[in-house]
Scaffold this active site. Sequence first.
Site, PDB file in Angstrom:
ATOM      1  N   ASN A   1      29.914 105.902  35.013  1.00  0.00           N
ATOM      2  CA  ASN A   1      30.504 105.307  33.815  1.00  0.00           C
ATOM      3  C   ASN A   1      31.493 104.233  34.266  1.00  0.00           C
ATOM      4  OD1 ASN A   1      31.719 104.645  31.429  1.00  0.00           O
ATOM      5  ND2 ASN A   1      32.723 106.638  31.109  1.00  0.00           N
ATOM      6  N   TRP A   2      31.056 102.986  34.188  1.00  0.00           N
ATOM      7  CA  TRP A   2      31.926 101.897  34.671  1.00  0.00           C
ATOM      8  C   TRP A   2      33.021 101.538  33.670  1.00  0.00           C
ATOM      9  CZ3 TRP A   2      27.997  97.887  37.159  1.00  0.00           C
ATOM     10  CH2 TRP A   2      27.591  98.386  38.417  1.00  0.00           C
ATOM     11  N   LYS A   3      32.970 102.108  32.481  1.00  0.00           N
ATOM     12  CA  LYS A   3      33.971 101.810  31.450  1.00  0.00           C
ATOM     13  C   LYS A   3      34.074 100.285  31.279  1.00  0.00           C
ATOM     14  CE  LYS A   3      36.014 106.202  32.546  1.00  0.00           C
ATOM     15  NZ  LYS A   3      37.118 107.118  32.405  1.00  0.00           N
TER      16      LYS A   3
ATOM     17  N   SER B   1      37.514 113.101  37.142  1.00  0.00           N
ATOM     18  CA  SER B   1      38.057 112.964  38.501  1.00  0.00           C
ATOM     19  C   SER B   1      37.141 113.491  39.594  1.00  0.00           C
ATOM     20  CB  SER B   1      39.453 113.617  38.584  1.00  0.00           C
ATOM     21  OG  SER B   1      40.360 112.932  37.747  1.00  0.00           O
TER      22      SER B   1
ATOM     23  N   GLU C   1      33.405 117.011  29.863  1.00  0.00           N
ATOM     24  CA  GLU C   1      34.489 116.264  30.502  1.00  0.00           C
ATOM     25  C   GLU C   1      35.824 116.694  29.893  1.00  0.00           C
ATOM     26  OE1 GLU C   1      33.022 112.299  32.293  1.00  0.00           O
ATOM     27  OE2 GLU C   1      33.414 111.964  30.189  1.00  0.00           O
TER      28      GLU C   1
ATOM     29  N   GLY D   1      33.602 108.274  36.674  1.00  0.00           N
ATOM     30  CA  GLY D   1      34.224 107.013  36.279  1.00  0.00           C
ATOM     31  C   GLY D   1      34.740 106.262  37.498  1.00  0.00           C
ATOM     32  N   GLY D   2      36.013 106.450  37.800  1.00  0.00           N
ATOM     33  CA  GLY D   2      36.690 105.697  38.866  1.00  0.00           C
ATOM     34  C   GLY D   2      35.921 105.643  40.181  1.00  0.00           C
TER      35      GLY D   2
ATOM     36  N   GLU E   1      37.257 108.821  25.617  1.00  0.00           N
ATOM     37  CA  GLU E   1      38.023 107.608  25.284  1.00  0.00           C
ATOM     38  C   GLU E   1      37.615 107.075  23.908  1.00  0.00           C
ATOM     39  OE1 GLU E   1      37.209 105.682  29.016  1.00  0.00           O
ATOM     40  OE2 GLU E   1      38.380 107.292  29.935  1.00  0.00           O
TER      41      GLU E   1
ATOM     42  N   HIS F   1      32.236 109.921  24.145  1.00  0.00           N
ATOM     43  CA  HIS F   1      33.106 109.972  25.334  1.00  0.00           C
ATOM     44  C   HIS F   1      34.556 110.167  24.873  1.00  0.00           C
ATOM     45  CE1 HIS F   1      35.484 108.588  28.751  1.00  0.00           C
ATOM     46  NE2 HIS F   1      34.455 109.016  29.477  1.00  0.00           N
TER      47      HIS F   1
ATOM     48  N   GLY G   1      40.303 110.610  34.784  1.00  0.00           N
ATOM     49  CA  GLY G   1      41.150 109.553  35.332  1.00  0.00           C
ATOM     50  C   GLY G   1      42.521 110.033  35.771  1.00  0.00           C
TER      51      GLY G   1
HETATM   52  P1  PGA Z   1      36.880 109.634  35.973  1.00  0.00           P
HETATM   53  O1  PGA Z   1      36.174 109.330  34.568  1.00  0.00           O
HETATM   54  O2  PGA Z   1      35.803 110.013  36.952  1.00  0.00           O
HETATM   55  O3  PGA Z   1      37.562 108.352  36.341  1.00  0.00           O
HETATM   56  O4  PGA Z   1      37.842 110.770  35.735  1.00  0.00           O
HETATM   57  C1  PGA Z   1      35.086 110.112  34.122  1.00  0.00           C
HETATM   58  C2  PGA Z   1      34.642 109.642  32.771  1.00  0.00           C
HETATM   59  O5  PGA Z   1      35.479 109.243  31.958  1.00  0.00           O
HETATM   60  O6  PGA Z   1      33.431 109.663  32.459  1.00  0.00           O
END
Ligand code: PGA
Length: 249
Positions: A9-11, A213, A168, A234-235, A98, A96, A174
């Site tokens: 997930n590159w956001k 994470s 999640e 994500g990150g 967010e 998601h 994050g």
């Molecule tokens: P993260 O994000 O790996 O940076 O915690 C995961 C996500 O939001 O899908």
Amino acid sequence: MKHPVFAANWKMNHAPADAEAFLRVFLAYYPKTQDRTVIFFPPALTLGAVHNALKDRTDIKVGVQNVHWEDHGAFTGENSAAIARGAGAKYALVGHSERRHVFGETDEQAGKKVAAAIRAGLTPVVCVGETLAQREAGETIAVVARQLRAGLAHADAAHVATCIVAYEPVWAIGTGKTATPSNASQVHLAIRHELRTLAADRSEAVPILYGGSVNKGNAEALLAAPEVGGLLVGGASLDAEGWSGIVRT
Ligand code: PGA
């Protein structure tokens, strides 16, 4: 034998040129393989570039991070699932954390978005997860079950069987805090139980991903936990070399 799903997930990161540079490195590190599925969720504006750069790497899929619940129309700024499909997407993230917590999306909207994704021929990745306050109040399983039922409210058993679910925990996204493999597993077992009530035996095919994470150091242990069918990252998916290490877990 698990057939794990590794979803990046590159956001809101990586312009088309960044994505092309990323893939030049990533594809060199990651030869074609049939025993796992890799999916990229780039920003919508980068999706086409990723799809084109993958060329004959049909083992790697692309998805969109969000879709609107209508197929077309006067919804300035929104992404249509059908248009995403036309640009090369095969998957759609829905609900998601967010989207839920920064943009105020509701359970009901998630349900309508899953339906739109299915209509467009996209595989929905239905995201669920509790906040820290909900976890501390002992509400984790109830929250996740409610989000899952609402997310799949308009999907019949045959469609449920083709979805992906991602657990999640909001407090882990994050933040550098990860659920332990056994904590993740506990929630995944509850999700599996809930899926059985929606799609009986067919639900066994639904992969349940863990996200929050995830990194190279914890990926292997999380993936080995019962009912963890893959990872949504994500990150740690933003760096080509690092991500290639995770997908080869
Ligand atoms: P993260 O994000 O790996 O940076 O915690 C995961 C996500 O939001 O899908």
